[in-house]
Design a protein around this motif. Structure first.
Motif, PDB file in Angstrom:
ATOM      1  N   GLU A 161       0.826  -1.210   0.000  1.00 59.56           N
ATOM      2  CA  GLU A 161       0.000   0.000   0.000  1.00 59.56           C
ATOM      3  C   GLU A 161       0.860   1.260   0.000  1.00 59.56           C
ATOM      4  O   GLU A 161       0.592   2.214  -0.719  1.00 59.56           O
ATOM      5  N   ALA A 162       1.931   1.256   0.795  1.00 61.72           N
ATOM      6  CA  ALA A 162       2.825   2.413   0.878  1.00 61.72           C
ATOM      7  C   ALA A 162       3.909   2.381  -0.196  1.00 61.72           C
ATOM      8  O   ALA A 162       4.598   3.377  -0.405  1.00 61.72           O
ATOM      9  N   GLN A 163       4.078   1.212  -0.866  1.00 55.75           N
ATOM     10  CA  GLN A 163       5.135   1.022  -1.856  1.00 55.75           C
ATOM     11  C   GLN A 163       6.506   1.332  -1.263  1.00 55.75           C
ATOM     12  O   GLN A 163       7.327   2.056  -1.836  1.00 55.75           O
ATOM     13  N   ALA A 164       6.736   0.753  -0.085  1.00 54.50           N
ATOM     14  CA  ALA A 164       7.990   0.979   0.627  1.00 54.50           C
ATOM     15  C   ALA A 164       8.221  -0.160   1.620  1.00 54.50           C
ATOM     16  O   ALA A 164       7.291  -0.890   1.965  1.00 54.50           O
ATOM     17  N   VAL A 165       9.453  -0.269   2.076  1.00 52.38           N
ATOM     18  CA  VAL A 165       9.774  -1.222   3.138  1.00 52.38           C
ATOM     19  C   VAL A 165       9.427  -0.578   4.466  1.00 52.38           C
ATOM     20  O   VAL A 165       9.801   0.578   4.729  1.00 52.38           O
TER      21      VAL A 165
END
Length: 196
Positions: A161-165
């Motif tokens: 959803e955040a497109q991040a680790v």
């Protein structure tokens, strides 16, 4: 999500062999977002379901690119079908980021294989991508993985959803996420180590 694992034995009459190995099935959700649509997946099997990124895209038409974190440089390498020269080989127990064009599920199955990783400390901030080996199934939380990897300073997972680790923060107990054998995770170490 359903993840099933089976111990394999051979039988003959009343005789049964020792455990031969484990087979498993994993379901990875593929999500789309308003921005990029990367989803973390892994193939923790002795034989990957595709030998190259191009094969994987051909097998799953809802994907339009595949990427991985290069263990030597720490940079993201991405295959895009319109650029055939970007194709790369897929190996056993290799975490991948796949770009989905529509939401869905990717189910994979096979005989489980435990990988070994050369985790690198530099350059500063380098992420190492790993698949949690089935032999480490007793590690159930991010804090367990942090304690199990020598010289590990951070453990994270992909947040589609955040497109991040997103990282486990020991000072914030609520960030201590659950682990699933066969799933991809991201770690930082402050000294080069081989794990497990």
């Amino acid at each position: 999500l359903q993840n099933a694992f089976y111990a394999i034995t051979a039988t003959h009459g009343d005789l049964e062999s020792a455990l031969y190995g484990y087979a498993g099935e994993l379901d990875f959700p593929l999500a789309t977002t308003t921005g990029t649509d990367f989803n973390a997946v892994a193939f923790p099997f002795a034989q990957p379901i595709a030998s190259t990124a191009a094969d994987l895209v051909a097998r799953f038409p809802q994907m339009n690119s595949v990427a991985f974190i290069d263990p030597v440089t720490g940079s993201l390498q991405q295959f895009i079908p319109a650029l055939p020269a970007t194709n790369f080989s897929i190996s056993s127990a290799q975490p991948l980021l796949v770009n989905a064009t529509m939401p869905g599920m990717m189910s994979v199955a096979g005989f489980l294989a435990d990988g070994s990783y050369q985790l690198r400390a530099s350059p500063e901030g380098r992420l190492n991508a790993i698949v949690l080996p089935f032999s480490k199934r007793h590690l159930t939380r991010a804090s367990d993985l942090l304690a199990n990897i020598p010289r590990c300073s951070q453990v994270g997972r992909w947040n589609a959803e955040a497109q991040a680790v997103e990282f486990y923060q020991p000072s914030q107990p609520a960030s201590n996420f659950a682990l699933t054998p066969g799933w991809p995770y991201f770690v930082r170490v402050n000294q080069d180590v081989t794990w497990p």
